[in-house]
Write a protein that holds these residues in place. Structure first.
Motif, PDB file in Angstrom:
ATOM      1  N   ARG A 130     -21.305  -9.981 -40.602  1.00  0.00           N
ATOM      2  CA  ARG A 130     -19.834 -10.114 -40.667  1.00  0.00           C
ATOM      3  C   ARG A 130     -19.177  -9.574 -39.400  1.00  0.00           C
ATOM      4  NH1 ARG A 130     -20.372  -7.645 -45.730  1.00  0.00           N
ATOM      5  NH2 ARG A 130     -19.066  -5.908 -45.029  1.00  0.00           N
ATOM      6  N   HIS A 131     -19.709  -8.456 -38.891  1.00  0.00           N
ATOM      7  CA  HIS A 131     -19.124  -7.859 -37.690  1.00  0.00           C
ATOM      8  C   HIS A 131     -19.408  -8.706 -36.446  1.00  0.00           C
ATOM      9  CE1 HIS A 131     -17.939  -4.569 -40.122  1.00  0.00           C
ATOM     10  NE2 HIS A 131     -19.175  -4.177 -40.362  1.00  0.00           N
ATOM     11  N   ILE A 132     -20.553  -9.364 -36.420  1.00  0.00           N
ATOM     12  CA  ILE A 132     -20.864 -10.267 -35.308  1.00  0.00           C
ATOM     13  C   ILE A 132     -19.895 -11.451 -35.332  1.00  0.00           C
ATOM     14  CG2 ILE A 132     -22.553 -11.904 -34.396  1.00  0.00           C
ATOM     15  CD1 ILE A 132     -24.737  -9.915 -35.420  1.00  0.00           C
ATOM     16  N   LYS A 133     -19.714 -12.030 -36.511  1.00  0.00           N
ATOM     17  CA  LYS A 133     -18.839 -13.196 -36.649  1.00  0.00           C
ATOM     18  C   LYS A 133     -17.392 -12.864 -36.280  1.00  0.00           C
ATOM     19  CE  LYS A 133     -17.671 -16.894 -39.843  1.00  0.00           C
ATOM     20  NZ  LYS A 133     -17.843 -17.448 -41.173  1.00  0.00           N
ATOM     21  N   SER A 134     -16.930 -11.681 -36.674  1.00  0.00           N
ATOM     22  CA  SER A 134     -15.535 -11.295 -36.395  1.00  0.00           C
ATOM     23  C   SER A 134     -15.362 -10.693 -35.000  1.00  0.00           C
ATOM     24  CB  SER A 134     -15.054 -10.283 -37.432  1.00  0.00           C
ATOM     25  OG  SER A 134     -15.697  -9.029 -37.241  1.00  0.00           O
ATOM     26  N   LYS A 135     -16.472 -10.469 -34.284  1.00  0.00           N
ATOM     27  CA  LYS A 135     -16.452  -9.850 -32.953  1.00  0.00           C
ATOM     28  C   LYS A 135     -15.822  -8.458 -32.991  1.00  0.00           C
ATOM     29  CE  LYS A 135     -16.449 -14.267 -30.752  1.00  0.00           C
ATOM     30  NZ  LYS A 135     -16.870 -14.857 -29.628  1.00  0.00           N
ATOM     31  N   ARG A 136     -16.069  -7.767 -34.070  1.00  0.00           N
ATOM     32  CA  ARG A 136     -15.509  -6.421 -34.250  1.00  0.00           C
ATOM     33  C   ARG A 136     -16.036  -5.466 -33.182  1.00  0.00           C
ATOM     34  NH1 ARG A 136     -14.763  -3.085 -39.801  1.00  0.00           N
ATOM     35  NH2 ARG A 136     -13.598  -1.375 -38.874  1.00  0.00           N
ATOM     36  N   LYS A 137     -15.168  -4.594 -32.710  1.00  0.00           N
ATOM     37  CA  LYS A 137     -15.509  -3.566 -31.726  1.00  0.00           C
ATOM     38  C   LYS A 137     -15.143  -2.197 -32.290  1.00  0.00           C
ATOM     39  CE  LYS A 137     -16.496  -6.638 -28.547  1.00  0.00           C
ATOM     40  NZ  LYS A 137     -17.851  -6.922 -28.174  1.00  0.00           N
ATOM     41  N   TRP A 138     -15.896  -1.202 -31.840  1.00  0.00           N
ATOM     42  CA  TRP A 138     -15.619   0.185 -32.215  1.00  0.00           C
ATOM     43  C   TRP A 138     -15.519   1.013 -30.941  1.00  0.00           C
ATOM     44  CZ3 TRP A 138     -19.498  -2.746 -34.549  1.00  0.00           C
ATOM     45  CH2 TRP A 138     -19.294  -3.061 -35.889  1.00  0.00           C
ATOM     46  N   VAL A 139     -14.736   2.071 -30.986  1.00  0.00           N
ATOM     47  CA  VAL A 139     -14.595   2.960 -29.831  1.00  0.00           C
ATOM     48  C   VAL A 139     -14.970   4.383 -30.221  1.00  0.00           C
ATOM     49  CG1 VAL A 139     -12.834   1.608 -28.631  1.00  0.00           C
ATOM     50  CG2 VAL A 139     -12.134   3.364 -30.247  1.00  0.00           C
ATOM     51  N   SER A 140     -15.497   5.102 -29.249  1.00  0.00           N
ATOM     52  CA  SER A 140     -15.820   6.511 -29.449  1.00  0.00           C
ATOM     53  C   SER A 140     -14.615   7.353 -29.049  1.00  0.00           C
ATOM     54  CB  SER A 140     -17.028   6.890 -28.587  1.00  0.00           C
ATOM     55  OG  SER A 140     -16.666   6.916 -27.209  1.00  0.00           O
ATOM     56  N   TYR A 141     -14.789   8.641 -29.138  1.00  0.00           N
ATOM     57  CA  TYR A 141     -13.788   9.568 -28.618  1.00  0.00           C
ATOM     58  C   TYR A 141     -13.940   9.639 -27.091  1.00  0.00           C
ATOM     59  CZ  TYR A 141     -17.834  12.662 -28.483  1.00  0.00           C
ATOM     60  OH  TYR A 141     -19.082  13.185 -28.244  1.00  0.00           O
ATOM     61  N   TRP A 142     -12.960  10.246 -26.422  1.00  0.00           N
ATOM     62  CA  TRP A 142     -13.030  10.445 -24.974  1.00  0.00           C
ATOM     63  C   TRP A 142     -13.941  11.640 -24.679  1.00  0.00           C
ATOM     64  CZ3 TRP A 142     -11.427   6.771 -21.877  1.00  0.00           C
ATOM     65  CH2 TRP A 142     -10.400   5.918 -22.299  1.00  0.00           C
ATOM     66  N   TYR A 143     -14.731  11.530 -23.618  1.00  0.00           N
ATOM     67  CA  TYR A 143     -15.677  12.554 -23.192  1.00  0.00           C
ATOM     68  C   TYR A 143     -15.402  12.873 -21.727  1.00  0.00           C
ATOM     69  CZ  TYR A 143     -20.201  14.664 -22.047  1.00  0.00           C
ATOM     70  OH  TYR A 143     -21.200  15.511 -21.627  1.00  0.00           O
ATOM     71  N   LYS A 144     -15.221  14.157 -21.406  1.00  0.00           N
ATOM     72  CA  LYS A 144     -14.883  14.544 -20.035  1.00  0.00           C
ATOM     73  C   LYS A 144     -16.144  14.732 -19.198  1.00  0.00           C
ATOM     74  CE  LYS A 144     -11.649  17.257 -17.433  1.00  0.00           C
ATOM     75  NZ  LYS A 144     -10.487  18.097 -17.504  1.00  0.00           N
ATOM     76  N   MET A 145     -16.187  14.052 -18.054  1.00  0.00           N
ATOM     77  CA  MET A 145     -17.309  14.129 -17.108  1.00  0.00           C
ATOM     78  C   MET A 145     -17.009  15.240 -16.096  1.00  0.00           C
ATOM     79  SD  MET A 145     -19.383  11.683 -18.079  1.00  0.00           S
ATOM     80  CE  MET A 145     -20.309  10.770 -16.875  1.00  0.00           C
ATOM     81  N   THR A 146     -17.312  16.468 -16.484  1.00  0.00           N
ATOM     82  CA  THR A 146     -16.986  17.633 -15.658  1.00  0.00           C
ATOM     83  C   THR A 146     -17.978  17.815 -14.516  1.00  0.00           C
ATOM     84  OG1 THR A 146     -18.320  19.153 -16.977  1.00  0.00           O
ATOM     85  CG2 THR A 146     -16.014  18.827 -17.664  1.00  0.00           C
ATOM     86  N   ARG A 147     -17.575  18.593 -13.550  1.00  0.00           N
ATOM     87  CA  ARG A 147     -18.452  18.926 -12.422  1.00  0.00           C
ATOM     88  C   ARG A 147     -19.735  19.573 -12.925  1.00  0.00           C
ATOM     89  NH1 ARG A 147     -19.803  19.500  -7.682  1.00  0.00           N
ATOM     90  NH2 ARG A 147     -20.239  21.298  -6.404  1.00  0.00           N
TER      91      ARG A 147
ATOM     92  N   SER B 109     -13.071  12.877 -14.882  1.00  0.00           N
ATOM     93  CA  SER B 109     -12.521  11.733 -15.615  1.00  0.00           C
ATOM     94  C   SER B 109     -12.971  11.804 -17.064  1.00  0.00           C
ATOM     95  CB  SER B 109     -13.032  10.413 -15.028  1.00  0.00           C
ATOM     96  OG  SER B 109     -12.530  10.196 -13.744  1.00  0.00           O
ATOM     97  N   GLU B 110     -12.242  11.105 -17.924  1.00  0.00           N
ATOM     98  CA  GLU B 110     -12.649  10.973 -19.316  1.00  0.00           C
ATOM     99  C   GLU B 110     -13.167   9.553 -19.526  1.00  0.00           C
ATOM    100  OE1 GLU B 110     -10.265  13.028 -22.440  1.00  0.00           O
ATOM    101  OE2 GLU B 110      -8.826  13.167 -20.791  1.00  0.00           O
ATOM    102  N   VAL B 111     -14.281   9.448 -20.263  1.00  0.00           N
ATOM    103  CA  VAL B 111     -14.882   8.155 -20.556  1.00  0.00           C
ATOM    104  C   VAL B 111     -15.076   8.019 -22.057  1.00  0.00           C
ATOM    105  CG1 VAL B 111     -16.073   8.033 -18.328  1.00  0.00           C
ATOM    106  CG2 VAL B 111     -17.276   8.990 -20.301  1.00  0.00           C
ATOM    107  N   ARG B 112     -15.194   6.774 -22.494  1.00  0.00           N
ATOM    108  CA  ARG B 112     -15.520   6.499 -23.890  1.00  0.00           C
ATOM    109  C   ARG B 112     -16.300   5.188 -23.951  1.00  0.00           C
ATOM    110  NH1 ARG B 112      -9.777   4.628 -26.648  1.00  0.00           N
ATOM    111  NH2 ARG B 112      -9.531   2.713 -25.466  1.00  0.00           N
ATOM    112  N   ALA B 113     -16.965   4.988 -25.068  1.00  0.00           N
ATOM    113  CA  ALA B 113     -17.732   3.752 -25.271  1.00  0.00           C
ATOM    114  C   ALA B 113     -16.932   2.778 -26.135  1.00  0.00           C
ATOM    115  CB  ALA B 113     -19.063   4.059 -25.945  1.00  0.00           C
ATOM    116  N   LEU B 114     -17.012   1.522 -25.790  1.00  0.00           N
ATOM    117  CA  LEU B 114     -16.495   0.422 -26.587  1.00  0.00           C
ATOM    118  C   LEU B 114     -17.706  -0.443 -26.908  1.00  0.00           C
ATOM    119  CD1 LEU B 114     -14.059  -1.292 -27.668  1.00  0.00           C
ATOM    120  CD2 LEU B 114     -14.110  -2.458 -25.457  1.00  0.00           C
ATOM    121  N   VAL B 115     -18.023  -0.599 -28.204  1.00  0.00           N
ATOM    122  CA  VAL B 115     -19.266  -1.262 -28.590  1.00  0.00           C
ATOM    123  C   VAL B 115     -19.044  -2.313 -29.674  1.00  0.00           C
ATOM    124  CG1 VAL B 115     -20.690   0.723 -27.961  1.00  0.00           C
ATOM    125  CG2 VAL B 115     -19.861   0.506 -30.304  1.00  0.00           C
ATOM    126  N   GLY B 116     -19.888  -3.330 -29.642  1.00  0.00           N
ATOM    127  CA  GLY B 116     -19.923  -4.349 -30.676  1.00  0.00           C
ATOM    128  C   GLY B 116     -21.358  -4.837 -30.816  1.00  0.00           C
TER     129      GLY B 116
END
Length: 192
Positions: free
Chosen positions: A30-47, A134-141
């Motif tokens: 169902r998620h493939i058919k609907s092209k659903r995406k999920w996002v994570s929280y923001w993660y800081k890439m510190t020195r 910078s802050e990064v996050r994942a967007l996945v499907g």
């Protein structure tokens, strides 16, 4: 706006902003058919994190670590980037890529598994740098999936993910990848 950036913006609009629990392998269709995406929280890439990654991998190039002389050294390079995309040191591309595993699990999880193993990548591109702090996050499907067998018994699923690592405040993602993960079932789980 390029087609790649427009697709990235479209994916963000379709994203669901919470950790989601998939209850069965069949639900993934169902998620493939609907092209659903999920996002994570923001993660800081510190020195500090970038330095630890450099030490662990042996990749101690100045581009990642030399804050003091960064601009001077970059000006000595015939880099061909056009307008300078770097205003400070950057995270390693492979550090940004490695964030997919942990951040993917914060965006979506499969409730019926007890073990997750990296299988590999079908595709990966580093499309923009990740500046320090910078802050990064994942967007996945989910792209596709199939059962994993031991003899005739279904013991898990193999999932091909569409994944990007986004950088807060940037239009282009830092990483575009297609990781493949193996999910092994809980011993007591029996798929339909």
């Amino acid at each position: 706006m390029s087609e790649e950036i427009q697709q990235h913006h479209d994916m963000i609009k379709m994203a669901v902003h919470r950790t989601y629990a998939i209850q069965s392998p069949e639900e993934m269709d169902r998620h493939i058919k609907s092209k659903r995406k999920w996002v994570s929280y923001w993660y800081k890439m510190t020195r500090e994190k970038i330095v630890h990654f450099a030490e662990a991998t042996g990749d101690v190039q100045w581009l990642h670590l030399d804050d003091e002389n960064f601009k001077k050294r970059l000006n000595e390079v015939s880099h061909g980037f056009g307008e300078d995309p770097f205003d400070r040191t950057i995270a390693h591309g492979f550090f940004s890529l490695s964030m997919i595993g942990g951040l993917l699990g914060k965006a979506v999880r499969l409730n019926y598994v007890k073990l997750v193993v990296n299988y590999g990548l079908d595709y990966v591109r580093f499309t923009t740098p990740v500046p320090i702090d910078s802050e990064v996050r994942a967007l996945v499907g989910i792209d596709k999936w199939e059962y994993v067998y031991s003899g005739d018994k279904k013991v898990g699923v193999k999932v091909w993910w569409d994944a990007t690592i986004q950088v807060k405040g940037k239009d282009k993602p830092a990483v575009v990848a297609k990781p493949i993960l193996l999910y092994y079932f809980d011993r007591n789980y029996t798929p339909e």
